[in-house]
Design a protein around this motif. Structure first.
Motif, PDB file in Angstrom:
ATOM      1  N   GLY A 106       0.809  -1.205   0.000  1.00 55.28           N
ATOM      2  CA  GLY A 106       0.000   0.000   0.000  1.00 55.28           C
ATOM      3  C   GLY A 106       0.851   1.268   0.000  1.00 55.28           C
ATOM      4  N   GLY A 107       0.185   2.432  -0.063  1.00 54.12           N
ATOM      5  CA  GLY A 107       0.872   3.713  -0.177  1.00 54.12           C
ATOM      6  C   GLY A 107       1.732   4.044   1.032  1.00 54.12           C
ATOM      7  N   THR A 108       1.208   3.822   2.236  1.00 50.25           N
ATOM      8  CA  THR A 108       1.976   4.133   3.448  1.00 50.25           C
ATOM      9  C   THR A 108       3.213   3.258   3.541  1.00 50.25           C
ATOM     10  N   GLY A 109       3.041   1.980   3.237  1.00 51.28           N
ATOM     11  CA  GLY A 109       4.178   1.057   3.262  1.00 51.28           C
ATOM     12  C   GLY A 109       5.252   1.452   2.269  1.00 51.28           C
ATOM     13  N   ALA A 110       4.819   1.834   1.051  1.00 54.30           N
ATOM     14  CA  ALA A 110       5.780   2.238   0.022  1.00 54.30           C
ATOM     15  C   ALA A 110       6.552   3.486   0.447  1.00 54.30           C
ATOM     16  N   LEU A 111       5.842   4.440   1.067  1.00 58.79           N
ATOM     17  CA  LEU A 111       6.494   5.685   1.479  1.00 58.79           C
ATOM     18  C   LEU A 111       7.492   5.441   2.612  1.00 58.79           C
ATOM     19  N   VAL A 112       7.089   4.662   3.605  1.00 59.67           N
ATOM     20  CA  VAL A 112       7.993   4.355   4.729  1.00 59.67           C
ATOM     21  C   VAL A 112       9.203   3.564   4.229  1.00 59.67           C
ATOM     22  N   GLY A 113       8.945   2.557   3.378  1.00 57.26           N
ATOM     23  CA  GLY A 113      10.045   1.766   2.824  1.00 57.26           C
ATOM     24  C   GLY A 113      11.022   2.623   2.044  1.00 57.26           C
ATOM     25  N   GLY A 114      10.495   3.580   1.260  1.00 55.34           N
ATOM     26  CA  GLY A 114      11.352   4.466   0.481  1.00 55.34           C
ATOM     27  C   GLY A 114      12.212   5.354   1.364  1.00 55.34           C
ATOM     28  N   PHE A 115      11.622   5.902   2.436  1.00 50.48           N
ATOM     29  CA  PHE A 115      12.377   6.779   3.339  1.00 50.48           C
ATOM     30  C   PHE A 115      13.473   6.006   4.081  1.00 50.48           C
ATOM     31  N   VAL A 116      13.136   4.830   4.580  1.00 54.37           N
ATOM     32  CA  VAL A 116      14.126   4.020   5.298  1.00 54.37           C
ATOM     33  C   VAL A 116      15.276   3.645   4.372  1.00 54.37           C
ATOM     34  N   SER A 117      14.926   3.204   3.169  1.00 56.69           N
ATOM     35  CA  SER A 117      15.952   2.821   2.202  1.00 56.69           C
ATOM     36  C   SER A 117      16.817   4.005   1.805  1.00 56.69           C
ATOM     37  N   LEU A 118      16.187   5.163   1.587  1.00 57.30           N
ATOM     38  CA  LEU A 118      16.950   6.351   1.210  1.00 57.30           C
ATOM     39  C   LEU A 118      17.949   6.735   2.295  1.00 57.30           C
ATOM     40  N   THR A 119      17.514   6.700   3.548  1.00 58.42           N
ATOM     41  CA  THR A 119      18.411   7.024   4.661  1.00 58.42           C
ATOM     42  C   THR A 119      19.598   6.074   4.697  1.00 58.42           C
ATOM     43  N   PHE A 120      19.307   4.789   4.553  1.00 56.00           N
ATOM     44  CA  PHE A 120      20.380   3.784   4.575  1.00 56.00           C
ATOM     45  C   PHE A 120      21.335   3.968   3.398  1.00 56.00           C
ATOM     46  N   MET A 121      20.792   4.243   2.221  1.00 56.02           N
ATOM     47  CA  MET A 121      21.632   4.386   1.027  1.00 56.02           C
ATOM     48  C   MET A 121      22.520   5.624   1.097  1.00 56.02           C
ATOM     49  N   ILE A 122      22.010   6.699   1.673  1.00 57.91           N
ATOM     50  CA  ILE A 122      22.840   7.900   1.834  1.00 57.91           C
ATOM     51  C   ILE A 122      24.040   7.574   2.717  1.00 57.91           C
ATOM     52  N   TRP A 123      23.768   6.918   3.841  1.00 60.85           N
ATOM     53  CA  TRP A 123      24.866   6.527   4.745  1.00 60.85           C
ATOM     54  C   TRP A 123      25.843   5.598   4.051  1.00 60.85           C
ATOM     55  N   THR A 157      22.356  -0.608  -5.812  1.00 55.83           N
ATOM     56  CA  THR A 157      20.971  -0.393  -6.263  1.00 55.83           C
ATOM     57  C   THR A 157      20.065  -1.518  -5.787  1.00 55.83           C
ATOM     58  N   MET A 158      20.563  -2.758  -5.874  1.00 56.75           N
ATOM     59  CA  MET A 158      19.773  -3.906  -5.429  1.00 56.75           C
ATOM     60  C   MET A 158      19.478  -3.821  -3.936  1.00 56.75           C
ATOM     61  N   VAL A 159      20.471  -3.423  -3.152  1.00 54.59           N
ATOM     62  CA  VAL A 159      20.277  -3.284  -1.707  1.00 54.59           C
ATOM     63  C   VAL A 159      19.182  -2.265  -1.420  1.00 54.59           C
ATOM     64  N   GLY A 160      19.241  -1.111  -2.081  1.00 56.12           N
ATOM     65  CA  GLY A 160      18.225  -0.082  -1.878  1.00 56.12           C
ATOM     66  C   GLY A 160      16.837  -0.567  -2.238  1.00 56.12           C
ATOM     67  N   ALA A 161      16.720  -1.298  -3.352  1.00 55.00           N
ATOM     68  CA  ALA A 161      15.415  -1.800  -3.793  1.00 55.00           C
ATOM     69  C   ALA A 161      14.869  -2.863  -2.849  1.00 55.00           C
ATOM     70  N   VAL A 162      15.717  -3.786  -2.415  1.00 54.88           N
ATOM     71  CA  VAL A 162      15.274  -4.878  -1.529  1.00 54.88           C
ATOM     72  C   VAL A 162      14.815  -4.319  -0.180  1.00 54.88           C
TER      73      VAL A 162
END
Length: 605
Positions: free
Chosen positions: A452-469, A535-540
């Motif tokens: 769902g939308g909330t899950g996609a948004l939370v997943g995207g934010f968590v992944s983005l934070t991790f990928m920046i680090w 990229t794969m890590v961020g997507a997973v």
């Protein structure tokens, strides 16, 4: 003769070379003017032309483009100066292992053909991120659009910087004087001519790129004594390699990182990137778009092979005197430019052709990025937040102003890129920051109906934070020297000029001076994995978090999911489930097919 005198003798860019270079820029500007006049003529003849028609004409060529120019544009946009200069450098330094990534490229083609492109083309998008609002909600769409803009702004300055290196090697001209002048031409024809100007300048630039690279291959190979010499020297130095089947995710290249990590790497550049999708959607039918995919893949594979051979040719030419160690080439990504000036210096106009080819690759990528950002800013920001519909004049101003503004910002960011590492790894690493989470969100939307939308948004934010680090930490370790990669053998024993010898005599062998560098500290960290996995890590991470949040919230019901927003295989599966257990009917809104997007909740209301 010392190394500085040798370098100056190679900077023999004559007036004929400058004329060839200027002619390339003038032809691009002329194409932009031609299509600008064509759009104006069309607007005058068709007074009833709607605002949407004018948008489509500027951003997607009226959806009536032909396969050949679009395929050439896709190739030109994808094969930037990063590939032309970065890939030969990669092969020269580390061998041919990287070229096995072509397997991932072909695999990506099948995924695009069957899973991603059918949905995009059926919905007749302008901005790829309109899909995210239809599948999830406005917040996810806005998140995706912001990630695209940030990712593009990380990538484009590298694209601009690379050809400036080639120009500097050929002429000695200051990088920061050349870059603004050339980019001004690109901003001009992108601004006035729209997608049609971008596509047709790409056609000219692709032919120029190809001609320049083939010319280098033929002349350089003849000078060295034929292809047999090139391959023999490459074999002797270990640069031609069999696939590396080692199960070590921390090793820079293995067949697993190149294929398993390579598929998401190619997908994020093609399946979710506005730069590429905008071209596929300018074709009138899905069948035409699918053909364009395979023409594009064939063209890219040819260029990769040419660039790979060029890397081996550089080594064959400088096998007795490494130009990096002697500082004949000041930066790693100037190796191909050095080879060009060495082999073509006695042929007026040919060095100019090469530099024009490298700049063509960069201008193509830059114009593509600017045109795509124009579409995204218009569709995903202005139209989402303004209360009144935009007039034709307002729409035209916004589209062109965005091109000028972001073009100027990219030129300014070149100063930052200059301080960073080799361009091929740098571009892949930085692009993973935004594109890993984006690939996860799109893939979840297209193939996993429970998300769902909330899950996609939370997943995207968590992944983005991790990928920046992860990506920032990796770049800092590379810049500080905490992580280094073992180069293939090289020597300076055969140099015929003087230079400051930076190698201790204890490391000089009889024939080859091999500098064994520390691969990494004993305590390996998670961000020391091969950069192709990023990229794969961020997507997973995005998909896993999105699923977990959606199930935790209890919003994983699939009855209300519009099946037209799913990939064909997921669409067939969900329809079969509904037939088995009829509940809420599919909320397919026929307006979705015409580009008039509404969320599922709005449709029900």
């Amino acid at each position: 003769m010392n190394v500085d005198e040798v370098r100056q003798s190679l900077q023999s860019f004559g007036w004929v070379d400058y004329m060839v270079f200027i002619l390339m820029l003038a032809s691009c500007a002329a194409i932009g003017v031609y299509f600008a006049l064509q759009m104006r003529r069309k607007s005058k003849l068709n007074q009833d032309l709607t605002n949407k028609d004018a948008e489509d004409d500027y951003l997607v060529g009226g959806r009536k483009m032909k396969i050949f120019p679009i395929a050439m544009s896709l190739i030109s946009s994808f094969i930037s100066g990063i590939t032309l200069l970065g890939t030969p450098t990669e092969i020269y330094l580390y061998g041919t292992q990287y070229l096995y990534i072509i397997v991932a490229m072909i695999s990506m083609g099948f995924l695009m053909h069957y899973f991603y492109l059918p949905v995009y083309h059926e919905l007749k998008l302008i901005s790829t991120y309109q899909y995210l609002e239809s599948r999830f909600d406005k917040k996810v769409r806005l998140f995706g659009s912001v990630l695209f803009i940030c990712g593009t702004m990380l990538w484009l300055p590298i694209v601009i910087y690379v050809p400036a290196l080639a120009f500097n090697q050929a002429t000695g001209a200051n990088i920061h004087l050349v870059t603004p002048m050339v980019c001004l031409v690109c901003i001009f024809y992108t601004c006035v001519g729209g997608l049609k100007a971008v596509v047709w300048t790409d056609v000219v630039q692709t032919l120029l790129m190809c001609g320049a690279m083939v010319l280098i291959m033929i002349k350089g190979t003849m000078d060295i004594g034929g292809p047999a010499v090139v391959f023999r020297k490459a074999m002797d130095s270990g640069r031609i390699e069999a696939p590396n089947f080692t199960f070590d995710i921390f090793e820079r290249y293995t067949i697993w990182s190149l294929v398993i990590g390579g598929v998401p790497h190619w997908l994020k550049s093609n399946a979710i990137n506005q730069n590429m999708i905008q071209r596929y959607l300018s074709l009138p039918t899905l069948a035409a778009a699918r053909k364009a995919i395979w023409y594009f893949i064939a063209g890219v594979l040819i260029f990769l092979v040419i660039c790979g051979y060029s890397g081996l040719l550089i080594y064959a030419t400088y096998s007795e005197c490494d130009p990096l160690e002697t500082k004949l080439a000041k930066r790693k990504d100037q190796l191909l430019s050095l080879l060009v000036m060495e082999t073509l210096k006695d042929f007026p106009g040919l060095p100019g052709l090469f530099v024009a080819g490298v700049f063509s690759a960069a201008l193509s990528s830059l114009s593509t990025g600017l045109n795509s950002m124009s579409a995204v800013i218009l569709e995903d920001f202005f139209k989402m937040f303004v209360k009144k519909p935009l007039t034709k004049r307002q729409t035209a101003f916004i589209m062109r102003f965005v091109v000028v503004l972001f073009g100027a910002l990219c030129v300014g960011l070149v100063f930052v890129v200059e301080q960073l590492g080799t361009v091929l790894q740098l571009s892949i690493t930085l692009s993973s920051v935004a594109n890993g989470p984006l690939l996860g969100i799109f893939t979840a939307g297209l193939m996993i109906p429970w998300v769902g939308g909330t899950g996609a948004l939370v997943g995207g934010f968590v992944s983005l934070t991790f990928m920046i680090w992860m990506c920032v930490s990796a770049q800092l370790d590379l810049a500080s020297g905490a992580v280094k990669y073992i180069r293939k053998p090289y020597t300076t024993m055969g140099c015929n000029y003087t230079f400051v010898d930076l190698i201790p005599m204890s490391q000089v062998s009889e024939n080859i001076t091999e500098v064994l560098e520390e691969v990494s500290p004993p305590s390996l960290k998670v961000y020391h994995i091969s950069y192709l996995f990023y990229t794969m890590v961020g997507a997973v991470i995005t998909i896993a978090i999105a699923l977990a949040v959606t199930f935790a919230l209890g919003t994983h019901k699939i009855d209300s999911v519009d099946s037209t927003l799913l990939s064909p295989f997921a669409r067939r599966w969900i329809e079969r489930q509904r037939q088995k257990k009829p509940t809420v009917p599919s909320t397919t809104d026929p307006k979705l097919r015409n580009g008039n997007f509404k969320t599922i909740e709005e449709t029900k209301t």
